[in-house]
Scaffold this motif. Structure first.
Motif, PDB file in Angstrom:
ATOM      1  N   GLU A 185      -7.791   1.558  -4.647  1.00  0.00           N
ATOM      2  CA  GLU A 185      -6.520   1.800  -3.964  1.00  0.00           C
ATOM      3  C   GLU A 185      -6.526   1.065  -2.629  1.00  0.00           C
ATOM      4  O   GLU A 185      -7.535   1.065  -1.913  1.00  0.00           O
TER       5      GLU A 185
ATOM      6  N   SER B 216      -4.143   1.518   0.046  1.00  0.00           N
ATOM      7  CA  SER B 216      -3.028   2.193   0.711  1.00  0.00           C
ATOM      8  C   SER B 216      -2.846   1.731   2.153  1.00  0.00           C
ATOM      9  O   SER B 216      -1.713   1.655   2.650  1.00  0.00           O
TER      10      SER B 216
ATOM     11  N   LYS C  80      -0.919  -1.533   2.031  1.00  0.00           N
ATOM     12  CA  LYS C  80       0.488  -1.285   1.714  1.00  0.00           C
ATOM     13  C   LYS C  80       1.219  -0.688   2.914  1.00  0.00           C
ATOM     14  O   LYS C  80       2.345  -1.099   3.237  1.00  0.00           O
TER      15      LYS C  80
ATOM     16  N   GLY D  90       5.696   4.157  -4.371  1.00  0.00           N
ATOM     17  CA  GLY D  90       4.564   4.079  -5.286  1.00  0.00           C
ATOM     18  C   GLY D  90       3.232   3.826  -4.609  1.00  0.00           C
ATOM     19  O   GLY D  90       3.161   3.468  -3.437  1.00  0.00           O
ATOM     20  N   ASN D  91       2.165   4.036  -5.367  1.00  0.00           N
ATOM     21  CA  ASN D  91       0.806   3.773  -4.900  1.00  0.00           C
ATOM     22  C   ASN D  91       0.380   2.360  -5.277  1.00  0.00           C
ATOM     23  O   ASN D  91       0.795   1.836  -6.324  1.00  0.00           O
TER      24      ASN D  91
ATOM     25  N   TYR E   5      -2.716  -0.480  -5.931  1.00  0.00           N
ATOM     26  CA  TYR E   5      -4.115  -0.685  -6.262  1.00  0.00           C
ATOM     27  C   TYR E   5      -4.418  -2.173  -6.397  1.00  0.00           C
ATOM     28  O   TYR E   5      -3.527  -2.987  -6.651  1.00  0.00           O
TER      29      TYR E   5
ATOM     30  N   LYS F 273      -8.710   7.948 -13.010  1.00  0.00           N
ATOM     31  CA  LYS F 273      -8.069   8.245 -11.729  1.00  0.00           C
ATOM     32  C   LYS F 273      -6.869   9.173 -11.886  1.00  0.00           C
ATOM     33  O   LYS F 273      -6.116   9.393 -10.940  1.00  0.00           O
TER      34      LYS F 273
ATOM     35  N   ILE G 123      -4.119   8.687 -13.471  1.00  0.00           N
ATOM     36  CA  ILE G 123      -2.862   7.962 -13.325  1.00  0.00           C
ATOM     37  C   ILE G 123      -2.212   7.828 -14.695  1.00  0.00           C
ATOM     38  O   ILE G 123      -2.801   7.263 -15.625  1.00  0.00           O
TER      39      ILE G 123
ATOM     40  N   ASP H 169       7.698   8.099 -10.500  1.00  0.00           N
ATOM     41  CA  ASP H 169       6.399   7.919  -9.850  1.00  0.00           C
ATOM     42  C   ASP H 169       5.835   6.564 -10.278  1.00  0.00           C
ATOM     43  O   ASP H 169       5.460   6.380 -11.437  1.00  0.00           O
TER      44      ASP H 169
ATOM     45  N   THR I 104       3.285   3.134 -10.077  1.00  0.00           N
ATOM     46  CA  THR I 104       1.972   2.602  -9.731  1.00  0.00           C
ATOM     47  C   THR I 104       2.038   1.078  -9.723  1.00  0.00           C
ATOM     48  O   THR I 104       2.535   0.472 -10.675  1.00  0.00           O
TER      49      THR I 104
END
Length: 401
Positions: free
Chosen positions: A47, A49, A52, A61-62, A64, A222, A224, A369, A371
């Motif tokens: 990740e 973060s 970002k 969103g997350n 990676y 993870k 996800i 959600d 990714t």
């Protein structure tokens, strides 16, 4: 789309994964860096973060990073396709010669009798750098005579490393297409020669596709989810189109329409973009449109796209975006500062993906959600002095605004 490309299936991807497993004992024997994974060549999913939050916190969103710059042996995404195709060829000719049988432990490939046998054969490849590294390293280790035809864009340290590993390196003043054309002609003139053709290879493509099976497992670990309410967006640096095309093919087979894949190309080398927009695929080059194909992103410096991969990608990708070289350097420095991860310039192309395609994201996701995964493609083998130069250039560009 050509019929041969349509014929590829999930079973082909699974068979490719089986070949990787068969060769795992050999890889673990010959490459100590794979011992912890028992000979499996794979990279972590991390990740990012902080990166970002620094560059585009407004994108939902997350985020990676699929760290293919950490892939063992070759230090780039080309370890997937390049090493796979050479292993596939080695298995084929060893079986044809009666030296290998279905139930054999593939650790036998470390024996001198196999290396002496492969010494009768040659392997050739044309490359801007990273594919040549992967082909050269694995071919020399198996015992093949390997010839890497390097374009003018290839970095000197990559040529030096290849020679150190036992490969023959031939340098050209022209671009990738010239290196490939010359390499293909020279290699095919030898009855015992085998050319790994980045412009038209099913086996390179399948080697890359296995990454989707590995990623599925990592996402599960993870916690996800990828489904209608949890879409996946993947951003892939693109040169000739083989590696991003193969990975996209695999992701679409694994996740279907819930995976949205985007290619990222340099403004001066948008070979796949031009091939798809014109519909001419590999029959057109960037030079036909007055574009010079000169970029510091050596792995992406390709004027003409892959014949095999582009016809598949045409049906599967969600879009392509382009960028200037200075953006790659800024991204490189920003990632290093925020996450302490260092990539070579071409490998940063996917990092700006969520921002570049945000209108597309907003249109189809709503409150879902999301990714995001940027696929890094090289960097761990870059000499320290070269990486410092890349980083300092990026920092200088950031300061200038």
């Amino acid at each position: 789309m050509e019929k041969q490309n349509l014929s590829l299936t999930m079973e082909d991807i699974e068979e490719a994964e089986s070949l990787w497993k068969r060769f795992a004992p050999f890889l673990a024997n010959e490459f100590p860096e794979t011992s912890d994974t028992n000979g499996i060549i794979e990279s972590p999913l991390k990740e990012i973060s902080r990166f970002k939050g620094r560059l585009f916190p407004e994108v939902p969103g997350n985020f990676y990073l699929k760290c293919d710059h950490e892939l063992p042996i070759a230090g780039s995404i080309k370890a997937r396709g390049g090493i796979y195709e050479v292993l596939k060829h080695a298995e084929t000719i060893a079986k044809e010669a009666g030296m290998l049988h279905d139930n054999d432990n593939y650790a036998v490939f470390s024996e001198n009798r196999f290396k002496n046998f492969f010494g009768q054969y040659s392997i050739g490849v044309g490359s801007t750098g990273n594919l040549g590294l992967s082909i050269g390293m694995i071919s020399a280790k198996l015992g093949f005579n390997v010839y890497v035809y390097m374009s003018a864009d290839a970095k000197q340290w990559k040529k030096d490393l290849l020679r150190e590993k036992g490969a023959n390196v031939l340098e050209f003043s022209g671009d990738f297409s010239e290196a490939v054309a010359t390499g293909r002609e020279k290699t095919n003139a030898n009855p015992n020669g085998y050319f790994v053709d980045d412009e038209d290879s099913k086996y390179l493509f399948l080697g890359y596709s296995v990454a989707a099976l590995r990623l599925k497992k990592q996402l599960k670990e993870k916690h996800i989810t990828v489904d209608a309410d949890h879409p996946l967006f993947v951003y892939l640096p693109c040169g000739v189109g083989g590696s991003p095309g193969g990975i996209t093919f695999g992701l679409k087979k694994v996740f279907g329409d819930y995976a949205h894949c985007f290619f990222a190309e340099p403004v001066h080398s948008p070979s796949v973009l031009i091939g798809l927009v014109t519909g001419e695929m590999d029959e057109v080059s960037v030079q036909d449109f007055g574009i010079d194909n000169r970029t510091e992103a050596d792995g992406l410096a390709v004027g003409r796209p892959s014949r095999f991969a582009t016809t598949v990608s045409d049906q599967l990708i969600s879009g392509i975006y382009t960028m200037e070289d200075h953006t790659l350097y800024r991204l490189l420095a920003a990632l290093a500062d925020s996450e302490d991860i260092y990539l070579e310039p071409s490998a940063t192309a996917g990092l700006v993906g969520p921002q570049r395609v945000q209108p597309y994201i907003n249109q189809i996701t709503g409150d879902k959600d999301v990714t995001h995964i940027a696929w890094s493609t090289g960097g761990s083998l870059v000499p320290t002095k070269d990486m410092e130069m890349f980083y300092n250039k990026g920092k200088s560009l950031i300061r200038k605004g």
